[in-house]
Design a protein around this motif. Structure first.
Motif, PDB file in Angstrom:
ATOM      1  N   TYR A 165       0.923  -1.039  -0.029  1.00 15.30           N
ATOM      2  CA  TYR A 165       0.098   0.103  -0.013  1.00 15.30           C
ATOM      3  C   TYR A 165       0.969   1.213   0.080  1.00 15.30           C
ATOM      4  O   TYR A 165       1.986   1.325   0.588  1.00 15.30           O
ATOM      5  N   ASP A 166       0.291   2.238  -0.426  1.00 14.28           N
ATOM      6  CA  ASP A 166       0.713   3.676  -0.276  1.00 14.28           C
ATOM      7  C   ASP A 166       1.001   3.971   1.015  1.00 14.28           C
ATOM      8  O   ASP A 166      -0.040   3.750   1.793  1.00 14.28           O
ATOM      9  N   GLU A 167       1.926   4.933   1.367  1.00 16.89           N
ATOM     10  CA  GLU A 167       2.021   5.515   2.741  1.00 16.89           C
ATOM     11  C   GLU A 167       0.870   6.267   3.128  1.00 16.89           C
ATOM     12  O   GLU A 167       0.297   6.061   4.342  1.00 16.89           O
ATOM     13  N   ALA A 168       0.140   6.893   2.274  1.00 15.01           N
ATOM     14  CA  ALA A 168      -1.014   7.617   2.585  1.00 15.01           C
ATOM     15  C   ALA A 168      -2.279   6.717   3.080  1.00 15.01           C
ATOM     16  O   ALA A 168      -3.037   7.137   3.655  1.00 15.01           O
ATOM     17  N   ASP A 169      -2.296   5.554   2.676  1.00 17.56           N
ATOM     18  CA  ASP A 169      -3.203   4.453   3.055  1.00 17.56           C
ATOM     19  C   ASP A 169      -2.843   3.862   4.453  1.00 17.56           C
ATOM     20  O   ASP A 169      -3.782   2.947   4.768  1.00 17.56           O
TER      21      ASP A 169
END
Length: 197
Positions: A165-169
Motif C-alpha cells: 500500500y501507499d504510505e497515505a493508506d
C-alpha cells in the motif's frame, strides 16, 4: 541495547466487515472474562449525508507501543516488554492491581481480571505464536483482514501487507509520544481515516 523484533498485528480495514470474529476468537482462546475485552471492534461512523455515507470498523487491541507508557508507570515491573519477542506483557504474579497501567494506556485496551485481581491484555497469543501458529484473531478473520508478523522483517505477512500500500493508506492510532507499532490500512476510496480514537 540489542535490537528487538517488532511483532504486531496489521489490519486491512478495506477488508474488515465488522463481523466481530476477532473479538470472539480472542475471548475463547484466552478465557477473557464476560464484559472484558483484549480485542474490541468499534464502528467508526456512519458519517456524511446520503448518498455519500462512510463507515468502517476499527478493531482495537494493544498497539505494542515502542515507548509503552504502561511499562513506565508500573511500580512493580509487572508490565514489561519481553526481551525475546519484544511484546508488551503483564506478569500476573507481580501485578498488585493498582491499575496505573490501565490509566496510562492511551487506547483503553487493558482489562481488569476481577477473579485473579490483576490486569490483563492482548499477548499476541504468545502461547500460539511461540509454536509457529498465528494469533487466534488472525486465524479467525473471515475477511482475511488481519496480518501478524515482525515489522522489521520484510518477509513477514504484516510487512508484506504494508509494502503493498501507499504510505497515505497506512494509519496508526493517535501517537501521544508512545509510538504505536500496530498499523491499519484504509484507502480513501472506502472511507476517510478518523484517527480511531
Amino acid at each position: 541495547m540489542p535490537s528487538m523484533t517488532r511483532n504486531a498485528i496489521v489490519i486491512d480495514l478495506n477488508r474488515c466487515i465488522g463481523c466481530y470474529s476477532c473479538e470472539v476468537a480472542c475471548k475463547q482462546e484466552n478465557n477473557v472474562a464476560l464484559g472484558e475485552y483484549w480485542s474490541k471492534v468499534l464502528a467508526v461512523g456512519p458519517t456524511g449525508t446520503h448518498p455519500h455515507v462512510e463507515e468502517y470498523w476499527l478493531p482495537t487491541m494493544c498497539q505494542q507501543c515502542e515507548d509503552a507508557p504502561c511499562v513506565h508507570v508500573c511500580p512493580t515491573g509487572a508490565s514489561y516488554r519481553d526481551p525475546d519477542t519484544g511484546v508488551v506483557l503483564v506478569n500476573k504474579e507481580l501485578c498488585i492491581g493498582c491499575k496505573y497501567c490501565m490509566m496510562a494506556c492511551p487506547y483503553g485496551v487493558r482489562s481488569w481480571n476481577a477473579a485473579e485481581k490483576c490486569v490483563e491484555k492482548c499477548t499476541l497469543c504468545g502461547q500460539l505464536t511461540s509454536q509457529g501458529e498465528l494469533p487466534a484473531c488472525v486465524k479467525a478473520c473471515c475477511g482475511e483482514a488481519r496480518f501478524y508478523g515482525d515489522l522489521d522483517d520484510p518477509e513477514s505477512d504484516a510487512s508484506k501487507l504494508l509494502a503493498s500500500y501507499d504510505e497515505a493508506d497506512i494509519h496508526h492510532l493517535t501517537d501521544v509520544g508512545n509510538r504505536p507499532v500496530s498499523a491499519y490500512v484504509l484507502s480513501p476510496r472506502f472511507a476517510e481515516w478518523k484517527s480511531g480514537d
